[in-house]
Design a protein around this motif. Structure first.
Motif, PDB file in Angstrom:
ATOM      1  N   MET A  98       0.828  -1.182   0.000  1.00 21.69           N
ATOM      2  CA  MET A  98       0.000   0.000   0.000  1.00 21.69           C
ATOM      3  C   MET A  98       0.880   1.257   0.000  1.00 21.69           C
ATOM      4  SD  MET A  98      -3.026   0.321  -0.280  1.00 21.69           S
ATOM      5  CE  MET A  98      -4.445   1.244  -0.038  1.00 21.69           C
ATOM      6  N   THR A  99       1.948   1.178   0.773  1.00 27.25           N
ATOM      7  CA  THR A  99       2.856   2.325   0.831  1.00 27.25           C
ATOM      8  C   THR A  99       3.501   2.570  -0.527  1.00 27.25           C
ATOM      9  OG1 THR A  99       3.287   1.885   3.151  1.00 27.25           O
ATOM     10  CG2 THR A  99       4.865   3.274   2.007  1.00 27.25           C
ATOM     11  N   LEU A 100       3.925   1.496  -1.183  1.00 27.04           N
ATOM     12  CA  LEU A 100       4.564   1.661  -2.493  1.00 27.04           C
ATOM     13  C   LEU A 100       3.573   2.168  -3.536  1.00 27.04           C
ATOM     14  CD1 LEU A 100       6.848  -1.486  -2.636  1.00 27.04           C
ATOM     15  CD2 LEU A 100       7.533   0.890  -2.365  1.00 27.04           C
ATOM     16  N   LEU A 101       2.340   1.686  -3.474  1.00 27.03           N
ATOM     17  CA  LEU A 101       1.328   2.175  -4.410  1.00 27.03           C
ATOM     18  C   LEU A 101       1.076   3.662  -4.220  1.00 27.03           C
ATOM     19  CD1 LEU A 101      -0.865   1.634  -6.563  1.00 27.03           C
ATOM     20  CD2 LEU A 101      -2.413   1.153  -4.668  1.00 27.03           C
ATOM     21  N   THR A 102       0.943   4.074  -2.974  1.00 25.49           N
ATOM     22  CA  THR A 102       0.709   5.488  -2.683  1.00 25.49           C
ATOM     23  C   THR A 102       1.898   6.338  -3.103  1.00 25.49           C
ATOM     24  OG1 THR A 102      -0.672   4.831  -0.820  1.00 25.49           O
ATOM     25  CG2 THR A 102       0.097   7.110  -0.858  1.00 25.49           C
ATOM     26  N   ALA A 103       3.093   5.865  -2.789  1.00 26.58           N
ATOM     27  CA  ALA A 103       4.292   6.622  -3.150  1.00 26.58           C
ATOM     28  C   ALA A 103       4.428   6.750  -4.663  1.00 26.58           C
ATOM     29  CB  ALA A 103       5.523   5.946  -2.559  1.00 26.58           C
ATOM     30  N   THR A 104       4.104   5.695  -5.380  1.00 21.46           N
ATOM     31  CA  THR A 104       4.197   5.742  -6.835  1.00 21.46           C
ATOM     32  C   THR A 104       3.162   6.696  -7.420  1.00 21.46           C
ATOM     33  OG1 THR A 104       5.023   3.476  -6.907  1.00 21.46           O
ATOM     34  CG2 THR A 104       4.107   4.349  -8.937  1.00 21.46           C
ATOM     35  N   CYS A 105       1.932   6.605  -6.928  1.00 25.21           N
ATOM     36  CA  CYS A 105       0.876   7.485  -7.457  1.00 25.21           C
ATOM     37  C   CYS A 105       1.188   8.951  -7.212  1.00 25.21           C
ATOM     38  CB  CYS A 105      -0.467   7.123  -6.835  1.00 25.21           C
ATOM     39  SG  CYS A 105      -1.120   5.562  -7.426  1.00 25.21           S
ATOM     40  N   PHE A 106       1.614   9.271  -5.997  1.00 23.34           N
ATOM     41  CA  PHE A 106       1.914  10.668  -5.704  1.00 23.34           C
ATOM     42  C   PHE A 106       3.244  11.086  -6.295  1.00 23.34           C
ATOM     43  CE2 PHE A 106      -1.322  10.176  -2.413  1.00 23.34           C
ATOM     44  CZ  PHE A 106      -2.040  11.340  -2.624  1.00 23.34           C
ATOM     45  N   GLY A 107       4.244  10.236  -6.210  1.00 24.46           N
ATOM     46  CA  GLY A 107       5.575  10.596  -6.680  1.00 24.46           C
ATOM     47  C   GLY A 107       5.659  10.785  -8.178  1.00 24.46           C
ATOM     48  N   GLN A 108       5.009   9.909  -8.926  1.00 24.88           N
ATOM     49  CA  GLN A 108       5.100   9.994 -10.380  1.00 24.88           C
ATOM     50  C   GLN A 108       3.895  10.675 -11.018  1.00 24.88           C
ATOM     51  OE1 GLN A 108       5.816   6.031 -11.770  1.00 24.88           O
ATOM     52  NE2 GLN A 108       7.861   5.963 -10.895  1.00 24.88           N
ATOM     53  N   GLY A 109       2.819  10.772 -10.274  1.00 27.15           N
ATOM     54  CA  GLY A 109       1.624  11.385 -10.838  1.00 27.15           C
ATOM     55  C   GLY A 109       1.436  12.818 -10.420  1.00 27.15           C
ATOM     56  N   VAL A 110       1.321  13.022  -9.133  1.00 26.90           N
ATOM     57  CA  VAL A 110       1.027  14.354  -8.611  1.00 26.90           C
ATOM     58  C   VAL A 110       2.301  15.180  -8.411  1.00 26.90           C
ATOM     59  CG1 VAL A 110      -0.071  15.572  -6.695  1.00 26.90           C
ATOM     60  CG2 VAL A 110      -1.047  13.457  -7.520  1.00 26.90           C
ATOM     61  N   GLY A 111       3.402  14.523  -8.143  1.00 27.85           N
ATOM     62  CA  GLY A 111       4.654  15.231  -7.854  1.00 27.85           C
ATOM     63  C   GLY A 111       5.113  16.183  -8.943  1.00 27.85           C
ATOM     64  N   PRO A 112       5.301  15.698 -10.174  1.00 27.05           N
ATOM     65  CA  PRO A 112       5.737  16.614 -11.241  1.00 27.05           C
ATOM     66  C   PRO A 112       4.742  17.740 -11.519  1.00 27.05           C
ATOM     67  CG  PRO A 112       6.100  14.356 -11.898  1.00 27.05           C
ATOM     68  CD  PRO A 112       5.305  14.309 -10.626  1.00 27.05           C
ATOM     69  N   LEU A 113       3.453  17.428 -11.422  1.00 29.29           N
ATOM     70  CA  LEU A 113       2.436  18.463 -11.623  1.00 29.29           C
ATOM     71  C   LEU A 113       2.555  19.543 -10.558  1.00 29.29           C
ATOM     72  CD1 LEU A 113      -0.138  19.467 -13.061  1.00 29.29           C
ATOM     73  CD2 LEU A 113      -1.429  18.089 -11.428  1.00 29.29           C
ATOM     74  N   THR A 114       2.735  19.138  -9.319  1.00 27.47           N
ATOM     75  CA  THR A 114       2.854  20.099  -8.221  1.00 27.47           C
ATOM     76  C   THR A 114       4.112  20.943  -8.355  1.00 27.47           C
ATOM     77  OG1 THR A 114       1.673  18.549  -6.797  1.00 27.47           O
ATOM     78  CG2 THR A 114       2.889  20.314  -5.712  1.00 27.47           C
ATOM     79  N   VAL A 115       5.226  20.305  -8.704  1.00 27.42           N
ATOM     80  CA  VAL A 115       6.470  21.052  -8.894  1.00 27.42           C
ATOM     81  C   VAL A 115       6.305  22.065 -10.023  1.00 27.42           C
ATOM     82  CG1 VAL A 115       8.889  20.854  -9.616  1.00 27.42           C
ATOM     83  CG2 VAL A 115       7.968  19.288  -7.912  1.00 27.42           C
TER      84      VAL A 115
END
Length: 67
Positions: free
Chosen positions: A1-18
């Motif tokens: 669950m942690t890896l799924l969440t980290a992947t979704c936020f890290g690769q999905g929302v992260g670049p958009l937010t930056v």
């Protein structure tokens, strides 16, 4: 669950937010806005690590209570 969440936020929302932070800071800081927007991503990572350490204190108590 942690890896799924980290992947979704890290690769999905992260670049958009930056990118959004970079766009918001560009009028004020110009080319240096990239530096500060990427620094915000690093600060978020440190905050996440601190929250994991804080949660570890509760995990030990929960395991003992479950036995």
């Amino acid at each position: 669950m942690t890896l799924l969440t980290a992947t979704c936020f890290g690769q999905g929302v992260g670049p958009l937010t930056v990118g959004l932070i970079n766009d918001a800071l560009s009028p004020t800081y110009g080319a240096a806005a990239v530096r500060y927007s990427l620094l915000s991503a690093a600060a978020t990572t440190v905050l996440g690590a601190l929250l994991f350490v804080w949660a570890a204190h509760f995990i030990h108590a929960d395991i003992e209570r479950a036995r």
